[in-house]
Write a protein that holds these residues in place. Structure first.
Motif, mmCIF file in Angstrom:
data_model
loop_
_atom_site.group_PDB
_atom_site.id
_atom_site.type_symbol
_atom_site.label_atom_id
_atom_site.label_comp_id
_atom_site.label_asym_id
_atom_site.label_seq_id
_atom_site.Cartn_x
_atom_site.Cartn_y
_atom_site.Cartn_z
ATOM 1 N N LEU A 235 -21.013 39.116 21.827
ATOM 2 C CA LEU A 235 -21.076 38.088 22.883
ATOM 3 C C LEU A 235 -21.251 36.699 22.269
ATOM 4 N N LEU A 236 -22.236 36.588 21.370
ATOM 5 C CA LEU A 236 -22.497 35.275 20.785
ATOM 6 C C LEU A 236 -21.326 34.812 19.937
ATOM 7 N N GLY A 237 -20.692 35.722 19.232
ATOM 8 C CA GLY A 237 -19.541 35.351 18.420
ATOM 9 C C GLY A 237 -18.412 34.790 19.271
ATOM 10 N N ARG A 238 -18.151 35.426 20.388
ATOM 11 C CA ARG A 238 -17.088 34.937 21.277
ATOM 12 C C ARG A 238 -17.440 33.562 21.855
ATOM 13 N N LEU A 239 -18.706 33.414 22.240
ATOM 14 C CA LEU A 239 -19.121 32.119 22.788
ATOM 15 C C LEU A 239 -19.025 31.021 21.728
ATOM 16 N N LEU A 240 -19.459 31.331 20.507
ATOM 17 C CA LEU A 240 -19.373 30.340 19.440
ATOM 18 C C LEU A 240 -17.919 29.977 19.160
ATOM 19 N N PHE A 241 -17.039 30.961 19.110
ATOM 20 C CA PHE A 241 -15.624 30.705 18.882
ATOM 21 C C PHE A 241 -15.054 29.829 19.990
ATOM 22 N N ALA A 242 -15.443 30.147 21.239
ATOM 23 C CA ALA A 242 -14.930 29.349 22.362
ATOM 24 C C ALA A 242 -15.439 27.914 22.296
#
Length: 299
Positions: A110-117
């Motif tokens: 979840l955090l990885g996707r948010l950081l990427f976004a």
């Protein structure tokens, strides 16, 4: 409260904080793009652009720090565990560890996707100002107001007769109708005829010892207005570039690497100096006309 419960609660709080930070970062990037697109006419345009970009980058940074310090494992990386065998307590601990690992993997995803976004949105938004880049100066810089038949005039607008200067005299001139046109400012000199030999291909560019060169230094665009009679050189006062008047204003000293463009001269039927066309090459530093390597011919 046990230590394990406290750790679990701290990780949940850190997860929520990092998630909020990354979401704020996404919002900051979107806000930057919106402000850039629609807020140009408002009085708070610059402040809003800076504020939204600051919020986006700060939120991404804060979220990354929380994730790294609170949620990433800090060791030990390995732990010796005996095979649980038939011990119910050991099997229960193993299953609990497995469940925690699943939760950790889900949180990281979840955090990885948010950081990427957040990074992606902010990065794309930062490309929007490319639209604000000005047009290339080429080909406007490649030509000046000099054309065939245009009279040379003084700063006061007076035409220059062929007997205007004494030998070794110097005068700043402009094309008639374009007084104070910075790109077209020209130094007119009258050199001794007995020491002046035109360069090959320029035999008809001078009249009665008159030669004319662009006043714009080819190093950095400063006005070349100092003339040393003893050495027949023009000097740029900004960076001390020197140009040989008798050799087509070829640079002899200083940072300039290109000669001053020469203006071909003639005399009209009323005895006034006129231009035979524009300069032989673009005026000023070479970077003014990149990627130009050629110049349009003047009529």
């Amino acid at each position: 409260m046990s230590a394990e419960s406290k750790d679990g609660r701290d990780q949940r709080v850190a997860t929520v904080a990092a998630t909020i930070a990354f979401v704020v970062g996404i919002g900051g990037g979107i806000a930057f793009a919106i402000v850039y697109s629609v807020g140009a006419e408002t009085g708070w345009y610059t402040q809003a652009l800076g504020g939204s970009l600051a919020v986006a980058t700060a939120a991404i940074g804060i979220g990354s720090v929380i994730w790294a310090h609170k949620l990433m494992p800090h060791g030990p990386e390995e732990e010796e565990r005996p095979f649980p065998g038939g011990n119910p307590d050991e099997r229960a601990k193993m299953l609990a560890t497995y469940d925690d690992s699943l939760e950790e993997i889900g949180r990281r995803r979840l955090l990885g996707r948010l950081l990427f976004a957040a990074v992606g949105v902010t990065g794309l938004a930062s490309l929007f100002p490319i639209r604000s880049l000005g047009p290339s100066p080429f080909p406007e810089r490649a030509r000046t107001a000099w054309n065939r038949g245009v009279r040379l005039v003084t700063e006061e607008g007076h035409p220059v007769p062929v007997d205007e200067l004494d030998v070794n005299g110097i005068l700043t001139v402009f094309p008639e109708g374009h007084i104070h046109d910075a790109d077209a400012q020209t130094v007119l000199l009258r050199v001794p005829s007995d020491i002046f030999e035109p360069l090959d291909g320029r035999e008809d560019w001078s009249v009665d010892g008159y030669v004319a060169y662009s006043k714009v230094c080819t190093h950095n665009g400063c006005p070349v207005g100092l003339y040393q009679v003893e050495t027949q050189q023009l000097f740029c006062p900004c960076h001390q570039s020197a140009f040989d008047v008798l050799q087509g204003a070829k640079p002899t000293f200083g940072p300039a690497t290109r000669p001053l463009p020469q203006l071909p001269l003639a005399v009209d039927g009323q005895g006034y100096l006129i231009a035979r066309g524009d300069y032989d090459v673009p005026v000023g530093p070479g970077f003014w006309t990149w990627p130009s390597a050629a110049r349009q011919e003047t009529g």
